[in-house]
Scaffold this motif. Structure first.
Motif, mmCIF file in Angstrom:
data_model
loop_
_atom_site.group_PDB
_atom_site.id
_atom_site.type_symbol
_atom_site.label_atom_id
_atom_site.label_comp_id
_atom_site.label_asym_id
_atom_site.label_seq_id
_atom_site.Cartn_x
_atom_site.Cartn_y
_atom_site.Cartn_z
ATOM 1 N N LEU A 65 0.737 -1.092 0.209
ATOM 2 C CA LEU A 65 -0.065 -0.095 0.007
ATOM 3 C C LEU A 65 0.700 1.224 -0.125
ATOM 4 C CD1 LEU A 65 -2.576 -1.058 2.834
ATOM 5 C CD2 LEU A 65 -2.727 -1.114 0.200
ATOM 6 N N ILE A 66 2.230 1.151 0.367
ATOM 7 C CA ILE A 66 3.110 2.150 0.250
ATOM 8 C C ILE A 66 3.881 2.474 -1.024
ATOM 9 C CG2 ILE A 66 4.862 3.295 1.587
ATOM 10 C CD1 ILE A 66 4.219 1.985 3.904
ATOM 11 N N ARG A 67 3.986 3.700 -1.454
ATOM 12 C CA ARG A 67 4.481 3.928 -2.563
ATOM 13 C C ARG A 67 5.837 4.615 -2.007
ATOM 14 N NH1 ARG A 67 2.147 0.742 -3.733
ATOM 15 N NH2 ARG A 67 0.212 0.809 -4.468
ATOM 16 N N GLU A 68 7.268 3.588 -2.196
ATOM 17 C CA GLU A 68 8.275 4.041 -1.619
ATOM 18 C C GLU A 68 9.370 4.281 -2.473
ATOM 19 O OE1 GLU A 68 7.421 0.587 -2.702
ATOM 20 O OE2 GLU A 68 6.873 0.470 -0.574
ATOM 21 N N GLN A 113 10.946 9.041 6.981
ATOM 22 C CA GLN A 113 9.901 8.928 6.021
ATOM 23 C C GLN A 113 10.464 7.559 5.036
ATOM 24 O OE1 GLN A 113 8.660 12.520 4.008
ATOM 25 N NE2 GLN A 113 7.355 11.561 2.715
ATOM 26 N N VAL A 114 9.228 6.753 4.836
ATOM 27 C CA VAL A 114 9.538 5.863 3.844
ATOM 28 C C VAL A 114 8.885 5.508 2.743
ATOM 29 C CG1 VAL A 114 10.804 4.362 5.683
ATOM 30 C CG2 VAL A 114 8.405 4.067 5.273
ATOM 31 N N GLY A 115 7.926 6.785 2.661
ATOM 32 C CA GLY A 115 6.923 6.750 1.400
ATOM 33 C C GLY A 115 5.551 7.426 2.013
ATOM 34 N N TYR A 116 4.411 6.986 1.027
ATOM 35 C CA TYR A 116 3.192 7.517 1.374
ATOM 36 C C TYR A 116 2.315 6.589 1.006
ATOM 37 C CZ TYR A 116 4.478 12.463 1.660
ATOM 38 O OH TYR A 116 4.820 13.885 1.992
ATOM 39 N N LEU A 117 1.203 6.433 1.657
ATOM 40 C CA LEU A 117 -0.020 5.543 1.220
ATOM 41 C C LEU A 117 -0.262 5.852 -0.246
ATOM 42 C CD1 LEU A 117 -2.615 5.221 3.869
ATOM 43 C CD2 LEU A 117 -0.783 3.639 3.267
ATOM 44 N N SER A 118 -0.753 4.842 -0.898
ATOM 45 C CA SER A 118 -1.041 5.020 -2.339
ATOM 46 C C SER A 118 -2.225 5.830 -2.301
ATOM 47 C CB SER A 118 -1.308 3.512 -2.844
ATOM 48 O OG SER A 118 -2.765 3.070 -2.637
ATOM 49 N N ALA A 119 -2.369 6.688 -3.461
ATOM 50 C CA ALA A 119 -3.634 7.835 -3.461
ATOM 51 C C ALA A 119 -4.775 7.242 -3.195
ATOM 52 C CB ALA A 119 -3.464 8.583 -4.528
ATOM 53 N N ASP A 120 -5.271 5.908 -3.777
ATOM 54 C CA ASP A 120 -6.742 5.373 -3.589
ATOM 55 C C ASP A 120 -6.783 5.023 -2.270
ATOM 56 O OD1 ASP A 120 -4.738 3.368 -4.458
ATOM 57 O OD2 ASP A 120 -6.071 2.155 -5.080
ATOM 58 N N PRO A 153 16.999 -6.100 -5.710
ATOM 59 C CA PRO A 153 17.390 -4.981 -5.072
ATOM 60 C C PRO A 153 16.139 -4.013 -4.347
ATOM 61 C CG PRO A 153 17.886 -4.606 -7.171
ATOM 62 C CD PRO A 153 17.398 -5.873 -7.038
ATOM 63 N N GLN A 154 15.244 -3.954 -5.136
ATOM 64 C CA GLN A 154 14.038 -2.958 -4.638
ATOM 65 C C GLN A 154 13.526 -3.323 -3.230
ATOM 66 O OE1 GLN A 154 13.351 -0.308 -6.572
ATOM 67 N NE2 GLN A 154 11.508 0.474 -5.445
ATOM 68 N N LEU A 155 13.403 -2.343 -2.275
ATOM 69 C CA LEU A 155 12.929 -2.537 -1.053
ATOM 70 C C LEU A 155 11.373 -2.070 -1.009
ATOM 71 C CD1 LEU A 155 15.905 -1.415 1.179
ATOM 72 C CD2 LEU A 155 15.062 -3.626 1.183
ATOM 73 N N GLY A 156 10.559 -2.827 -0.425
ATOM 74 C CA GLY A 156 9.210 -2.491 -0.244
ATOM 75 C C GLY A 156 8.778 -2.572 1.327
ATOM 76 N N VAL A 157 7.965 -1.566 1.712
ATOM 77 C CA VAL A 157 7.454 -1.424 2.990
ATOM 78 C C VAL A 157 6.091 -1.839 2.901
ATOM 79 C CG1 VAL A 157 6.994 0.030 4.917
ATOM 80 C CG2 VAL A 157 8.954 0.314 3.691
ATOM 81 N N HIS A 158 5.592 -3.314 3.453
ATOM 82 C CA HIS A 158 4.155 -3.711 3.208
ATOM 83 C C HIS A 158 3.385 -3.629 4.608
ATOM 84 C CE1 HIS A 158 5.608 -4.706 -0.755
ATOM 85 N NE2 HIS A 158 6.480 -5.282 -0.006
ATOM 86 N N LEU A 159 2.107 -3.544 4.498
ATOM 87 C CA LEU A 159 1.352 -3.350 5.872
ATOM 88 C C LEU A 159 0.139 -4.234 6.000
ATOM 89 C CD1 LEU A 159 0.498 0.548 5.122
ATOM 90 C CD2 LEU A 159 2.630 -0.457 6.448
ATOM 91 N N TRP A 160 0.082 -4.489 7.191
ATOM 92 C CA TRP A 160 -1.129 -5.177 7.907
ATOM 93 C C TRP A 160 -1.779 -3.908 8.479
ATOM 94 C CZ3 TRP A 160 3.536 -7.986 8.938
ATOM 95 C CH2 TRP A 160 3.678 -9.115 8.202
ATOM 96 N N MET A 161 -2.847 -3.400 7.544
ATOM 97 C CA MET A 161 -3.496 -2.090 8.093
ATOM 98 C C MET A 161 -4.529 -2.385 9.295
ATOM 99 S SD MET A 161 -2.775 0.758 6.380
ATOM 100 C CE MET A 161 -3.944 1.890 6.315
ATOM 101 N N ASP A 162 -4.954 -3.941 9.313
ATOM 102 C CA ASP A 162 -6.060 -4.115 10.427
ATOM 103 C C ASP A 162 -5.131 -4.668 11.670
ATOM 104 O OD1 ASP A 162 -4.838 -6.403 9.242
ATOM 105 O OD2 ASP A 162 -6.843 -7.494 9.249
ATOM 106 N N ARG A 163 -3.875 -4.476 11.929
ATOM 107 C CA ARG A 163 -3.108 -4.992 12.837
ATOM 108 C C ARG A 163 -2.371 -3.812 13.561
ATOM 109 N NH1 ARG A 163 -3.431 -10.689 13.627
ATOM 110 N NH2 ARG A 163 -3.858 -11.579 11.528
ATOM 111 N N LEU A 164 -3.016 -3.425 14.935
ATOM 112 C CA LEU A 164 -2.860 -2.168 15.487
ATOM 113 C C LEU A 164 -1.912 -2.317 17.045
ATOM 114 C CD1 LEU A 164 -6.100 -0.350 14.853
ATOM 115 C CD2 LEU A 164 -4.089 -0.114 13.747
ATOM 116 N N PRO A 165 -0.756 -2.232 17.066
ATOM 117 C CA PRO A 165 -0.333 -2.199 18.576
ATOM 118 C C PRO A 165 -0.841 -1.124 19.293
ATOM 119 C CG PRO A 165 1.455 -1.330 16.944
ATOM 120 C CD PRO A 165 0.050 -1.574 15.965
ATOM 121 N N ASP A 166 -1.299 -0.017 18.723
ATOM 122 C CA ASP A 166 -1.858 1.171 19.626
ATOM 123 C C ASP A 166 -3.266 1.376 18.813
ATOM 124 O OD1 ASP A 166 0.483 1.531 20.986
ATOM 125 O OD2 ASP A 166 1.413 2.416 19.382
ATOM 126 N N PRO A 167 -4.047 2.261 19.680
ATOM 127 C CA PRO A 167 -5.402 2.482 19.168
ATOM 128 C C PRO A 167 -5.090 3.244 17.702
ATOM 129 C CG PRO A 167 -5.526 2.853 21.325
ATOM 130 C CD PRO A 167 -3.968 2.671 21.061
#
Length: 151
Positions: A34-37, A85-92, A123-137
């Motif tokens: 989901l991140i554009r990095e 900073q490692v990127g932005y969420l995709s616009a959609d 060699p490209q690095l990506g930051v991928h997310l579990w958007m429904d996994r929250l360590p904090d509210p």
């Protein structure tokens, strides 16, 4: 897509604060791309290290920061790891998330993430997310659809 229990109340933490220290995350479904990095490869490499033979699968907490005054996208959500900073969420995805977090007056929240890639073959690095996994509210987003699945 359910973002909050109520429209103005953040979702509660749903994983332990030390989730990245164990191996429980290996049993979760795949994280989402989901991140554009693309412009932030050096910043990500500074966090995990240079290209290496087998690459990385590095669990990280990713802080998402709302940027309503961003000159390019009023829905922008910046992604950071340890303040870098490692990127932005995709616009959609940002277009879906921004109105809800704005209404809840939530300017930043943390989700579980994974740095992936950085091998000699890829060699490209990506930051991928579990958007429904929250360590904090925060905003627990359940992203569905194969367009974002990490393979």
């Amino acid at each position: 897509m359910r973002l909050f229990r109520r429209r103005d109340e953040p979702s509660p933490a749903n994983i332990p604060a030390d989730w990245d220290k164990g191996e429980a995350w290996l049993r979760w479904g795949p994280p989402r791309d989901l991140i554009r990095e693309g412009q932030y490869q050096e910043a990500i490499a500074a966090i995990c290290g240079p290209v290496c033979r087998h690459g990385y699968l590095w669990p990280v907490a990713v802080t998402l920061v709302r940027e309503p005054k961003n000159q390019y996208d009023r829905n922008a959500v910046r992604a950071e790891i340890d303040g870098v900073q490692v990127g932005y969420l995709s616009a959609d995805i940002a277009a879906i998330v921004a109105p809800v977090v704005d209404k809840a007056k939530l300017t930043r929240w943390t989700v579980a993430g994974l740095i992936r890639g950085g091998s000699a073959r890829t060699p490209q690095l990506g930051v991928h997310l579990w958007m429904d996994r929250l360590p904090d509210p925060g905003a627990a987003v359940n992203v569905t659809g194969s367009a974002y699945v990490v393979k």
